[in-house]
Design a protein around this motif. Structure first.
Motif, mmCIF file in Angstrom:
data_model
loop_
_atom_site.group_PDB
_atom_site.id
_atom_site.type_symbol
_atom_site.label_atom_id
_atom_site.label_comp_id
_atom_site.label_asym_id
_atom_site.label_seq_id
_atom_site.Cartn_x
_atom_site.Cartn_y
_atom_site.Cartn_z
ATOM 1 N N THR A 55 2.531 -20.653 47.636
ATOM 2 C CA THR A 55 1.297 -21.400 47.431
ATOM 3 C C THR A 55 0.674 -22.058 48.416
ATOM 4 O OG1 THR A 55 3.133 -23.349 47.221
ATOM 5 C CG2 THR A 55 2.683 -21.975 45.227
ATOM 6 N N LEU A 95 -2.986 -22.882 47.774
ATOM 7 C CA LEU A 95 -3.408 -24.219 47.076
ATOM 8 C C LEU A 95 -3.042 -25.526 47.790
ATOM 9 C CD1 LEU A 95 -1.401 -23.295 43.664
ATOM 10 C CD2 LEU A 95 -3.816 -23.322 44.078
ATOM 11 N N HIS A 149 -7.405 -20.605 45.306
ATOM 12 C CA HIS A 149 -6.640 -20.885 44.520
ATOM 13 C C HIS A 149 -6.809 -19.418 43.778
ATOM 14 C CE1 HIS A 149 -10.202 -22.759 42.368
ATOM 15 N NE2 HIS A 149 -9.775 -21.529 41.337
ATOM 16 N N SER A 192 1.825 -20.240 41.543
ATOM 17 C CA SER A 192 1.158 -21.506 40.968
ATOM 18 C C SER A 192 2.139 -22.789 41.510
ATOM 19 C CB SER A 192 0.966 -21.561 39.666
ATOM 20 O OG SER A 192 2.412 -21.358 39.112
ATOM 21 N N ARG A 204 -0.206 -24.296 31.009
ATOM 22 C CA ARG A 204 -0.136 -24.455 32.436
ATOM 23 C C ARG A 204 0.426 -25.857 32.610
ATOM 24 N NH1 ARG A 204 -0.848 -20.025 35.729
ATOM 25 N NH2 ARG A 204 -2.303 -18.588 34.780
ATOM 26 N N GLN A 260 -3.387 -27.677 39.027
ATOM 27 C CA GLN A 260 -2.869 -27.083 37.630
ATOM 28 C C GLN A 260 -4.050 -26.327 37.287
ATOM 29 O OE1 GLN A 260 -1.884 -30.269 34.900
ATOM 30 N NE2 GLN A 260 -2.172 -29.023 33.183
ATOM 31 N N TYR A 261 -3.526 -24.967 37.162
ATOM 32 C CA TYR A 261 -4.503 -23.941 36.713
ATOM 33 C C TYR A 261 -4.736 -24.226 35.023
ATOM 34 C CZ TYR A 261 -3.950 -21.019 40.468
ATOM 35 O OH TYR A 261 -3.691 -20.408 41.991
ATOM 36 N N ASP A 287 -9.654 -25.619 35.862
ATOM 37 C CA ASP A 287 -8.545 -26.183 36.605
ATOM 38 C C ASP A 287 -8.644 -27.567 36.825
ATOM 39 O OD1 ASP A 287 -8.765 -23.142 38.691
ATOM 40 O OD2 ASP A 287 -7.750 -23.453 36.869
#
Lengths: 138, 345
Positions: free
Chosen positions: B167, B170, B203, B209, B238, B246-247, B283
């Motif tokens: 990740t 992200l 992302h 994630s 999600r 947070q997707y 998102d």
């Protein structure tokens, strides 16, 4: 450029520009630059610019940031390239076209994008006076 | 990068055609069709091994749903392969473990913001191969009426996706969002991804994630003689993951009619028209929804389905976009190619 001092809010001075997007003020006008020149050196101040006509690009806000920096805010239109430039000397801020020394340096070049955008640019206050301008090209 | 993509596609084709010589003999045509479902491991107890891959070419840039053109656009090619090991506890219940491997080839230009100096423009180009988020899924066959002339099978699916993928991207994206927010006057409303000028966001390149997500689905398979109709509904719920990213929740609906073209003693081959509707919510990061994310898409395309004896099944298809509307500035698919293999022990 006409400077109007109003009651400051958050230590801001309001500056009204009489120039259009393709006109100019003084020596800068001959270049056809759409610019707004502001002084960002007054201690404890932020400066908010407002164009009076059309879609002229403008510097929306110059604000103190941290202990030794300022942030310069401006919007961009789609399919244009914007160059934020700075110079530290008011009297030597020549255009370069008429042979005068062009000491404007590029601070940031906003790329040509297919959509409008907003930028916030950090610059360090290395001099008591620094002038900024925004140059727009296709 | 192009060479790797070609190898992936050729391997998939070889695996699809290499097994014709190893097929068992079937007694009758509809028996072969009946056993097609068996080869798809719906009925019998035991181990099942599957692999499913999807290649997507993101070659079109959109801004708020409208195509835009520019020189040197960003682009993304993505190949996601799911390796699945399953076990049917009975004809009604099954469990599976899905392990995704993700290959991405990309080119993107963006700005890197700092609190100490003006932003710097950079271009990134390369490819990555990474492990994605592993998922554990359960299947419950709530309805199964199987006859020689017709079938109706309805499955409920449910599971959880685990945060096993890397990740770092992200985290970098959220850090940039924080930096940009620090440059604005306190309380200034802004999009948390307002700093980025790329249509391929970090992302979208992140293998993982960092979140535990719920996966829910329903599959619906019917057959009357040689005609079939299959449908699938899948919803991903999600949760907040790495660095508060947070997707958006994802809804996928697919389905369409088909027909068996060939059904003999050795194998069956069917052709199906598949329509796909997919929508992903926006998102969220730093507790703020980004209006530069989210999309809705419609696809249509053919899919071939092959079974061989009672153990092997395969499929391959193409999704052609009919309409895609992406929020903000995003690269969207030009086409998708997908395929899968399944072997029941």
């Amino acid at each position: 450029m006409r400077v109007t001092r109003t009651k400051p809010t958050r230590n801001c001075l309001r500056i009204d520009s009489t120039r259009s997007g393709t006109g100019g003020i003084g020596a800068l006008g001959r270049l056809g630059l759409a610019t707004l020149v502001v002084a960002a050196s007054v201690s404890g101040s932020c400066l908010r610019g407002q164009a009076l006509s059309g879609e002229a690009p403008q510097l929306d806000l110059i604000e103190l940031f941290g202990t030794n920096q300022v942030t310069i805010h401006f919007n961009t239109a789609a399919n244009k390239t914007y160059t934020l430039q700075a110079v530290d000397c008011l009297l030597c801020a020549g255009s370069g076209v008429d042979g005068s020394a062009n000491l404007w340096t590029n601070v940031f070049v906003a790329p040509n994008l297919p959509f409008s955008n907003h930028y916030v640019i950090v610059d360090t206050r290395s001099n008591p006076l620094r002038l900024y301008r925004l140059m727009v090209t296709d | 990068m192009l060479r790797n993509r070609v190898i992936y596609v050729r391997l998939a084709a070889l695996q699809l055609f290499a097994l014709f010589g190893f097929c068992a003999v079937q007694a009758c045509e509809l028996c072969a069709v009946y056993n097609a479902s068996n080869a798809k491991s719906e009925f019998t107890k035991g181990l099942v091994f599957s692999a499913a891959a999807q290649f997507t070419h993101f070659g079109t840039e959109q801004f708020d749903g409208r195509k835009v053109d520019r020189s040197n656009p960003d682009r993304l090619d993505s190949l996601i392969t799911h390796w699945v090991l399953g076990y049917n506890l009975s004809s009604r219940f099954g469990l599976s473990l899905s392990v995704p491997m993700i290959y991405r080839s990309f080119r993107r230009s963006d700005l890197h913001f700092s609190v100490n100096e003006p932003p710097t423009a950079y271009r990134e180009q390369g490819s990555d191969v990474d492990l994605g988020d592993v998922a554990v899924l359960g299947r419950w066959t709530v309805l199964a009426k199987r006859q020689m002339q017709s079938d109706v099978v309805v499955n409920l699916l449910g599971g959880v996706k685990l945060p096993t993928g890397e990740t770092d991207r992200l985290k970098d994206e959220v850090d940039q969002s924080k930096t940009y927010g620090a440059l604005l006057p306190p309380g200034t409303p802004h999009d948390p991804l307002g700093h980025s000028i790329s249509s391929v966001h970090p992302h979208e390149l992140s293998p993982g994630s960092g979140s535990f997500d719920g996966i829910f689905g329903v599959t619906f398979n019917t057959r009357w003689q040689r005609w079939v109709f299959n449908g699938q509904f899948q919803y991903a719920l999600r949760s907040e993951g790495e660095a508060s990213f947070q997707y958006g929740n994802d809804l996928l609906i697919t389905g369409g009619p088909g027909r068996y073209l060939l059904a003999n003693e050795r194998y069956t081959l069917s052709l199906q028209a598949v329509a796909v509707y997919e929508t992903m919510a926006r998102d969220r990061l730093l507790q703020t929804v980004s209006d530069r994310t989210g999309f809705t898409a419609w696809y249509l395309g053919p899919q071939l389905n092959l079974t061989c004896g009672g153990h092997f099944a395969a499929n391959a298809g193409v999704d052609v976009p009919l309409a895609i509307a992406a929020k903000g500035f995003q690269a969207v698919p030009d086409y998708r190619v997908h395929g899968g293999l399944s072997w029941r022990y």
